[in-house]
Design a protein around this motif. Sequence first.
Motif, PDB file in Angstrom:
ATOM      1  N   LEU A  32       0.832  -1.199   0.000  1.00 33.35           N
ATOM      2  CA  LEU A  32       0.000   0.000   0.000  1.00 33.35           C
ATOM      3  C   LEU A  32       0.872   1.258   0.000  1.00 33.35           C
ATOM      4  N   PHE A  33       1.912   1.267   0.831  1.00 35.48           N
ATOM      5  CA  PHE A  33       2.825   2.417   0.863  1.00 35.48           C
ATOM      6  C   PHE A  33       3.508   2.606  -0.481  1.00 35.48           C
ATOM      7  N   SER A  34       3.906   1.506  -1.116  1.00 40.83           N
ATOM      8  CA  SER A  34       4.568   1.610  -2.416  1.00 40.83           C
ATOM      9  C   SER A  34       3.629   2.201  -3.460  1.00 40.83           C
ATOM     10  N   HIS A  35       2.362   1.799  -3.415  1.00 41.17           N
ATOM     11  CA  HIS A  35       1.374   2.362  -4.347  1.00 41.17           C
ATOM     12  C   HIS A  35       1.223   3.865  -4.116  1.00 41.17           C
ATOM     13  N   ARG A  36       1.143   4.268  -2.835  1.00 43.33           N
ATOM     14  CA  ARG A  36       1.014   5.689  -2.513  1.00 43.33           C
ATOM     15  C   ARG A  36       2.264   6.465  -2.926  1.00 43.33           C
ATOM     16  N   ILE A  37       3.447   5.868  -2.704  1.00 40.22           N
ATOM     17  CA  ILE A  37       4.704   6.525  -3.066  1.00 40.22           C
ATOM     18  C   ILE A  37       4.769   6.750  -4.573  1.00 40.22           C
ATOM     19  N   ASN A  38       4.377   5.751  -5.357  1.00 44.46           N
ATOM     20  CA  ASN A  38       4.357   5.912  -6.809  1.00 44.46           C
ATOM     21  C   ASN A  38       3.382   6.997  -7.237  1.00 44.46           C
ATOM     22  N   HIS A  39       2.232   7.058  -6.578  1.00 46.13           N
ATOM     23  CA  HIS A  39       1.230   8.087  -6.891  1.00 46.13           C
ATOM     24  C   HIS A  39       1.783   9.490  -6.594  1.00 46.13           C
ATOM     25  N   LEU A  40       2.385   9.653  -5.414  1.00 46.27           N
ATOM     26  CA  LEU A  40       2.912  10.964  -5.030  1.00 46.27           C
ATOM     27  C   LEU A  40       4.111  11.363  -5.879  1.00 46.27           C
ATOM     28  N   THR A  41       4.911  10.397  -6.299  1.00 41.10           N
ATOM     29  CA  THR A  41       6.054  10.696  -7.165  1.00 41.10           C
ATOM     30  C   THR A  41       5.577  11.269  -8.489  1.00 41.10           C
ATOM     31  N   GLY A  42       4.526  10.679  -9.042  1.00 41.81           N
ATOM     32  CA  GLY A  42       3.949  11.211 -10.283  1.00 41.81           C
ATOM     33  C   GLY A  42       3.409  12.620 -10.094  1.00 41.81           C
ATOM     34  N   LEU A  44       4.491  14.820  -7.912  1.00 41.43           N
ATOM     35  CA  LEU A  44       5.598  15.765  -7.736  1.00 41.43           C
ATOM     36  C   LEU A  44       6.346  16.045  -9.029  1.00 41.43           C
ATOM     37  N   LYS A  45       6.279  15.146  -9.999  1.00 38.46           N
ATOM     38  CA  LYS A  45       6.895  15.428 -11.293  1.00 38.46           C
ATOM     39  C   LYS A  45       6.183  16.582 -11.986  1.00 38.46           C
ATOM     40  N   ALA A  46       4.876  16.685 -11.770  1.00 39.16           N
ATOM     41  CA  ALA A  46       4.102  17.767 -12.382  1.00 39.16           C
ATOM     42  C   ALA A  46       4.130  19.036 -11.534  1.00 39.16           C
ATOM     43  N   HIS A  47       4.242  18.889 -10.205  1.00 37.88           N
ATOM     44  CA  HIS A  47       4.190  20.033  -9.292  1.00 37.88           C
ATOM     45  C   HIS A  47       5.453  20.051  -8.444  1.00 37.88           C
ATOM     46  N   LYS A  48       6.518  20.587  -9.007  1.00 33.44           N
ATOM     47  CA  LYS A  48       7.829  20.517  -8.361  1.00 33.44           C
ATOM     48  C   LYS A  48       7.906  21.273  -7.036  1.00 33.44           C
ATOM     49  N   HIS A  49       7.107  22.294  -6.862  1.00 34.13           N
ATOM     50  CA  HIS A  49       7.214  23.143  -5.673  1.00 34.13           C
ATOM     51  C   HIS A  49       6.160  22.822  -4.620  1.00 34.13           C
ATOM     52  N   ASP A  50       5.565  21.661  -4.682  1.00 30.45           N
ATOM     53  CA  ASP A  50       4.584  21.234  -3.688  1.00 30.45           C
ATOM     54  C   ASP A  50       5.339  20.588  -2.529  1.00 30.45           C
ATOM     55  N   TYR A  51       5.776  21.425  -1.584  1.00 29.02           N
ATOM     56  CA  TYR A  51       6.664  20.945  -0.524  1.00 29.02           C
ATOM     57  C   TYR A  51       5.930  20.127   0.527  1.00 29.02           C
ATOM     58  N   ASN A  52       4.636  20.374   0.723  1.00 23.99           N
ATOM     59  CA  ASN A  52       3.881  19.557   1.670  1.00 23.99           C
ATOM     60  C   ASN A  52       3.792  18.115   1.182  1.00 23.99           C
ATOM     61  N   THR A  53       3.546  17.936  -0.093  1.00 20.08           N
ATOM     62  CA  THR A  53       3.496  16.591  -0.662  1.00 20.08           C
ATOM     63  C   THR A  53       4.872  15.954  -0.620  1.00 20.08           C
ATOM     64  N   GLN A  54       5.898  16.753  -0.831  1.00 20.82           N
ATOM     65  CA  GLN A  54       7.268  16.232  -0.785  1.00 20.82           C
ATOM     66  C   GLN A  54       7.583  15.698   0.613  1.00 20.82           C
ATOM     67  N   ARG A  55       7.153  16.429   1.635  1.00 20.98           N
ATOM     68  CA  ARG A  55       7.382  15.990   3.009  1.00 20.98           C
ATOM     69  C   ARG A  55       6.594  14.714   3.294  1.00 20.98           C
ATOM     70  N   ALA A  56       5.356  14.659   2.835  1.00 23.41           N
ATOM     71  CA  ALA A  56       4.539  13.463   3.036  1.00 23.41           C
ATOM     72  C   ALA A  56       5.169  12.256   2.348  1.00 23.41           C
ATOM     73  N   LEU A  57       5.731  12.489   1.164  1.00 19.87           N
ATOM     74  CA  LEU A  57       6.397  11.405   0.433  1.00 19.87           C
ATOM     75  C   LEU A  57       7.593  10.881   1.215  1.00 19.87           C
ATOM     76  N   LEU A  58       8.392  11.776   1.760  1.00 16.29           N
ATOM     77  CA  LEU A  58       9.564  11.350   2.527  1.00 16.29           C
ATOM     78  C   LEU A  58       9.165  10.579   3.783  1.00 16.29           C
ATOM     79  N   ARG A  59       8.062  10.995   4.422  1.00 18.42           N
ATOM     80  CA  ARG A  59       7.581  10.267   5.595  1.00 18.42           C
ATOM     81  C   ARG A  59       7.128   8.863   5.201  1.00 18.42           C
ATOM     82  N   LEU A  60       6.446   8.754   4.062  1.00 15.62           N
ATOM     83  CA  LEU A  60       5.994   7.439   3.594  1.00 15.62           C
ATOM     84  C   LEU A  60       7.167   6.526   3.280  1.00 15.62           C
ATOM     85  N   VAL A  61       8.197   7.084   2.649  1.00 12.68           N
ATOM     86  CA  VAL A  61       9.387   6.283   2.333  1.00 12.68           C
ATOM     87  C   VAL A  61      10.023   5.788   3.626  1.00 12.68           C
TER      88      VAL A  61
END
Length: 90
Positions: A32-42, A44-61
């Motif tokens: 489930l975490f891997s699925h969410r990480i792949n979703h958030l990575t996609g 962030l590729k479109a929204h490079k300056h979304d730092y809240n999502t970036q932080r959430a991604l790092l927490r998930l990793v």
Amino acid sequence: MSYISSEKKQELFSTYGKSNSDSGSPESQIALFSHRINHLTGHLKAHKHDYNTQRALLRLVGKRRRLLNYLIKVDIERYRAIVKALNLRK
């Protein structure tokens, strides 16, 4: 609207867990975490300056890493199986 449907969750749990309602095993959590990480990575590729999502991604990793470390200590074969199934190691 949620990024993941309950049908997709059931599919992940049945594929990687013990049953389709097994949401607590490390394998199903990692999937489930891997699925969410792949979703958030996609995202962030479109929204490079979304730092809240970036932080959430790092927490998930980090959460996924801790679960993988737990699985190494408990059962190395289960760890190897989930890493191979999810293609986590390149």
